[in-house]
Design an enzyme around this catalytic site. Sequence first.
Site, PDB file in Angstrom:
ATOM      1  N   GLU A 102       0.840  -1.213   0.000  1.00 37.45           N
ATOM      2  CA  GLU A 102       0.000   0.000   0.000  1.00 37.45           C
ATOM      3  C   GLU A 102       0.865   1.249   0.000  1.00 37.45           C
ATOM      4  O   GLU A 102       2.001   1.228   0.482  1.00 37.45           O
ATOM      5  CB  GLU A 102      -0.891   0.013   1.252  1.00 37.45           C
ATOM      6  N   ASP A 103       0.321   2.325  -0.518  1.00 39.80           N
ATOM      7  CA  ASP A 103       1.032   3.601  -0.467  1.00 39.80           C
ATOM      8  C   ASP A 103       0.951   4.218   0.921  1.00 39.80           C
ATOM      9  O   ASP A 103       1.936   4.692   1.467  1.00 39.80           O
ATOM     10  CB  ASP A 103       0.465   4.581  -1.515  1.00 39.80           C
ATOM     11  N   ASP A 106      -3.958   5.384   6.561  1.00 40.08           N
ATOM     12  CA  ASP A 106      -4.459   6.570   7.248  1.00 40.08           C
ATOM     13  C   ASP A 106      -5.336   6.068   8.399  1.00 40.08           C
ATOM     14  O   ASP A 106      -4.810   5.669   9.434  1.00 40.08           O
ATOM     15  CB  ASP A 106      -5.229   7.392   6.190  1.00 40.08           C
ATOM     16  N   PHE A 155      -2.570  15.985   4.945  1.00 44.43           N
ATOM     17  CA  PHE A 155      -2.812  15.487   3.599  1.00 44.43           C
ATOM     18  C   PHE A 155      -1.583  15.693   2.723  1.00 44.43           C
ATOM     19  O   PHE A 155      -1.040  16.791   2.637  1.00 44.43           O
ATOM     20  CB  PHE A 155      -4.020  16.172   2.959  1.00 44.43           C
ATOM     21  N   ARG A 168       0.151  12.274  -8.955  1.00 43.33           N
ATOM     22  CA  ARG A 168       0.716  10.944  -8.691  1.00 43.33           C
ATOM     23  C   ARG A 168       2.134  10.788  -9.234  1.00 43.33           C
ATOM     24  O   ARG A 168       2.900   9.972  -8.751  1.00 43.33           O
ATOM     25  CB  ARG A 168      -0.161   9.852  -9.314  1.00 43.33           C
TER      26      ARG A 168
END
Length: 179
Positions: A102-103, A106, A155, A168
């Site tokens: 996963e990037d 959160d 964020f 991205r």
Amino acid sequence: METIKVHDKEFSKYIDAQKIDAAVTDVANQINREMADKNPLFLVVLNGAFMFASDLLKKITFPMEVSFVKLSSYVGTQTTSVVRELIGLDEVLHDRTVIIVEDIIDTGITMGVTMEKLKKLEAKEVKIATLLYKPDAFKMNYEIDYIGINIPNEFIVGYGLDYNGHGRNIPGIYKIIEP
Ligand code: IMP
Ligand code: MG
């Protein structure tokens, strides 16, 4: 301070490409030490993890396989419905070791859903590798096996992560400047 505009918001430089590479190398080294004899299947969660996965897997030194999955957006009616399906998986997971790539984690809800789906497919062992982790936002109680960088609850964009579909491709990671 280096700032950029992505879509309609300003972001400031937060983690440069060199520091990201060091974190990716760290994660790869740990996985190389611990998973080498398990013939794992790396499951990359699209879209965000594509860049991390590309760099990470080049540093993996043992025989492995990779596949790409996506969580559908809402299946069902509206916002309250959190029924999401894992799409694109055509490997048999029964009795296999799976490493989810996963990037960012959160709240951890997305990864929680992903793991539930994989457990139903009877994977032998499911490990998690994430480049970024927001410990202050996390509200689940599973363990995250491999973490690149802990970040505060802000964020960010770049290195695979998007803001409204943009940013991205940016090699570094930038954080939002709140007005
Ligand atoms: P979670 O379910 O709250 O853990 O959110 C996970 C997903 O939200 C990630 O896979 C990202 O797609 C997205 N996300 C969470 N934080 C950020 C961020 O700071 N920037 C961009 N996307 C984010
Ligand atoms: Mg993601």
